[in-house]
Enzyme design. Structure first.
Site, PDB file in Angstrom:
ATOM      1  CG  ASN A   1      -1.728   1.238   1.369  1.00  0.00           C
ATOM      2  OD1 ASN A   1      -1.775   2.068   0.459  1.00  0.00           O
ATOM      3  ND2 ASN A   1      -2.394   1.388   2.511  1.00  0.00           N
ATOM      4  CD1 TRP A   2       3.374   1.034  -3.006  1.00  0.00           C
ATOM      5  CD2 TRP A   2       3.499   2.361  -4.813  1.00  0.00           C
ATOM      6  NE1 TRP A   2       4.089   0.364  -3.973  1.00  0.00           N
ATOM      7  CE2 TRP A   2       4.176   1.155  -5.096  1.00  0.00           C
ATOM      8  CE3 TRP A   2       3.446   3.336  -5.797  1.00  0.00           C
ATOM      9  CZ2 TRP A   2       4.800   0.910  -6.318  1.00  0.00           C
ATOM     10  CZ3 TRP A   2       4.060   3.094  -7.019  1.00  0.00           C
ATOM     11  CH2 TRP A   2       4.732   1.894  -7.268  1.00  0.00           C
ATOM     12  CE  LYS A   3      -0.099   3.193   4.818  1.00  0.00           C
ATOM     13  NZ  LYS A   3       0.006   3.308   6.266  1.00  0.00           N
TER      14      LYS A   3
ATOM     15  CG  HIS B   1      -5.703   2.089   5.303  1.00  0.00           C
ATOM     16  ND1 HIS B   1      -5.255   2.987   6.250  1.00  0.00           N
ATOM     17  CD2 HIS B   1      -4.706   1.183   5.144  1.00  0.00           C
ATOM     18  CE1 HIS B   1      -4.038   2.633   6.631  1.00  0.00           C
ATOM     19  NE2 HIS B   1      -3.681   1.540   5.971  1.00  0.00           N
TER      20      HIS B   1
ATOM     21  CD  GLU C   1      -2.789   5.542   6.843  1.00  0.00           C
ATOM     22  OE1 GLU C   1      -2.790   5.559   5.597  1.00  0.00           O
ATOM     23  OE2 GLU C   1      -1.878   5.012   7.507  1.00  0.00           O
TER      24      GLU C   1
ATOM     25  CD  GLU D   1      -3.444  -2.217   7.280  1.00  0.00           C
ATOM     26  OE1 GLU D   1      -2.420  -2.530   6.662  1.00  0.00           O
ATOM     27  OE2 GLU D   1      -3.984  -1.101   7.168  1.00  0.00           O
TER      28      GLU D   1
ATOM     29  N   GLY E   1       2.768   2.398  10.798  1.00  0.00           N
ATOM     30  CA  GLY E   1       3.730   3.488  10.652  1.00  0.00           C
ATOM     31  C   GLY E   1       4.446   3.855  11.945  1.00  0.00           C
TER      32      GLY E   1
ATOM     33  CB  SER F   1       5.512  -1.732  11.776  1.00  0.00           C
ATOM     34  OG  SER F   1       5.087  -0.409  12.056  1.00  0.00           O
TER      35      SER F   1
ATOM     36  N   GLY G   1       2.983  -1.011   4.189  1.00  0.00           N
ATOM     37  CA  GLY G   1       3.069   0.404   3.853  1.00  0.00           C
ATOM     38  C   GLY G   1       4.506   0.797   3.575  1.00  0.00           C
ATOM     39  N   GLY G   2       5.166   1.370   4.592  1.00  0.00           N
ATOM     40  CA  GLY G   2       6.514   1.910   4.440  1.00  0.00           C
ATOM     41  C   GLY G   2       7.485   1.001   3.690  1.00  0.00           C
TER      42      GLY G   2
HETATM   43  P1  13P Z   1       3.185   0.477   7.608  1.00  0.00           P
HETATM   44  O1  13P Z   1       3.696  -0.820   7.010  1.00  0.00           O
HETATM   45  O2  13P Z   1       3.902   1.671   7.102  1.00  0.00           O
HETATM   46  O3  13P Z   1       3.082   0.391   9.091  1.00  0.00           O
HETATM   47  O4  13P Z   1       1.677   0.646   7.072  1.00  0.00           O
HETATM   48  C1  13P Z   1       0.792  -0.407   7.195  1.00  0.00           C
HETATM   49  C2  13P Z   1      -0.444  -0.080   6.451  1.00  0.00           C
HETATM   50  O5  13P Z   1      -1.186   0.807   6.853  1.00  0.00           O
HETATM   51  C3  13P Z   1      -0.715  -0.799   5.207  1.00  0.00           C
HETATM   52  O6  13P Z   1      -1.986  -0.528   4.727  1.00  0.00           O
END
Ligand code: 13P
Length: 255
Positions: A9-11, A96, A98, A168, A174, A214, A235-236
């Site tokens: 997930n590149w956000k 998600h 967020e 999640e 994050g 993470s 994500g990251g």
């Molecule tokens: P991180 O891997 O950056 O913690 O993000 C997880 C996430 O929200 C994937 O959708």
């Protein structure tokens, strides 16, 4: 037998230029993937075309980070399911945390989006998970059960087989803090039981449940080796071709 799914997930990162660079790196390391592992990247909308173009001759699939629940029309700034399939997506992330936190997403809109995705043959990746205060108050199992029950309202026994659920925990997103393998396994087992109660044991056994929060090369092996963890939503670490391909390699070794 469930396949492992490693999804990035590149956000809100990587417009077309940066996407091209990241995809180039990923392609150099991982254009072929073991047949028991699915790999997916979910760039922002404007970079989906670039991803489809770069990845057409690889085993890596492309998904989106959201879709609107109407077919088309006067919804400024929104993207429909048909636009996503037409662009080459076959998955879409829905609900998600967020989006729930910053953009007013509710269980009801998650349900509407899920049904629209299924209509368009986009596999929904439905995100669920609790905050730290909800975990401390011991509400996390009930909360996740409610999130899933509401998201799947009106989804048929046949359709549910196409759904992916991503657990999640908000406190692990994050933050560098991950759920322990035991915490992940417990919640994933709970999620499978929720699906079994809503549908059937067969449905529960075939549905993919991803862990997100993470995940990185250093912890992927212990998380992915849990019995009910069927992959990761990353994500990251998905923004770095080396880290993401290392996680894919770990999944290939486990599959
Ligand atoms: P991180 O891997 O950056 O913690 O993000 C997880 C996430 O929200 C994937 O959708």
């Amino acid at each position: 037998m469930r396949r492992l799914l490693i999804a990035g997930n590149w956000k809100m990162n990587c417009g077309p230029y940066d996407a091209a660079e990241l995809l180039e790196g990923l392609k150099a390391k991982k254009s072929e993937v073991n047949e028991n592992v699915d790999v997916l990247v979910c760039p922002p909308f404007v970079s989906i075309g670039m991803a489809v173009k770069y990845l057409y001759d690889t085993d890596i699939q492309v998904g989106a980070q959201n879709l609107h629940f109407e077919e088309n029309g006067a919804f400024t700034g929104e993207i429909s399911g048909s636009m996503l399939t037409e662009s080459g997506c076959n998955y879409v992330i829905i609900g998600h945390s967020e989006r729930r936190q910053y953009f007013g997403e509710t269980d009801e809109t998650v349900n509407q989006r899920t049904k629209k995705a299924l209509e368009h043959k986009l596999a929904p990746i439905i995100c669920v998970g609790e905050s730290l205060s909800q975990r401390k108050a011991d509400e996390h199992y009930d909360l996740v059960k409610d999130q899933i029950t509401n998201a799947l309202n009106g989804v048929s026994a046949e359709e549910v087989l196409d759904i992916v659920i991503a657990y999640e925990p908000i406190w692990a997103i994050g933050t560098g803090e991950t759920a322990s393998p035991e915490q992940a396994q417990e919640m994933h087992e709970h999620i499978r039981n929720v699906v079994a109660n809503l549908y059937s044991q067969d449905a529960a056994d075939s549905i993919n449940i991803l862990y997100g929060g993470s995940m990185k090369p250093a912890n992927a092996q212990e998380l992915l080796s849990q019995a009910d963890v069927d992959g990761g939503l990353i994500g990251g670490a998905s923004l770095d071709a080396d880290s993401f391909s290392e996680i894919i390699t770990i999944a290939e070794e486990l599959a």
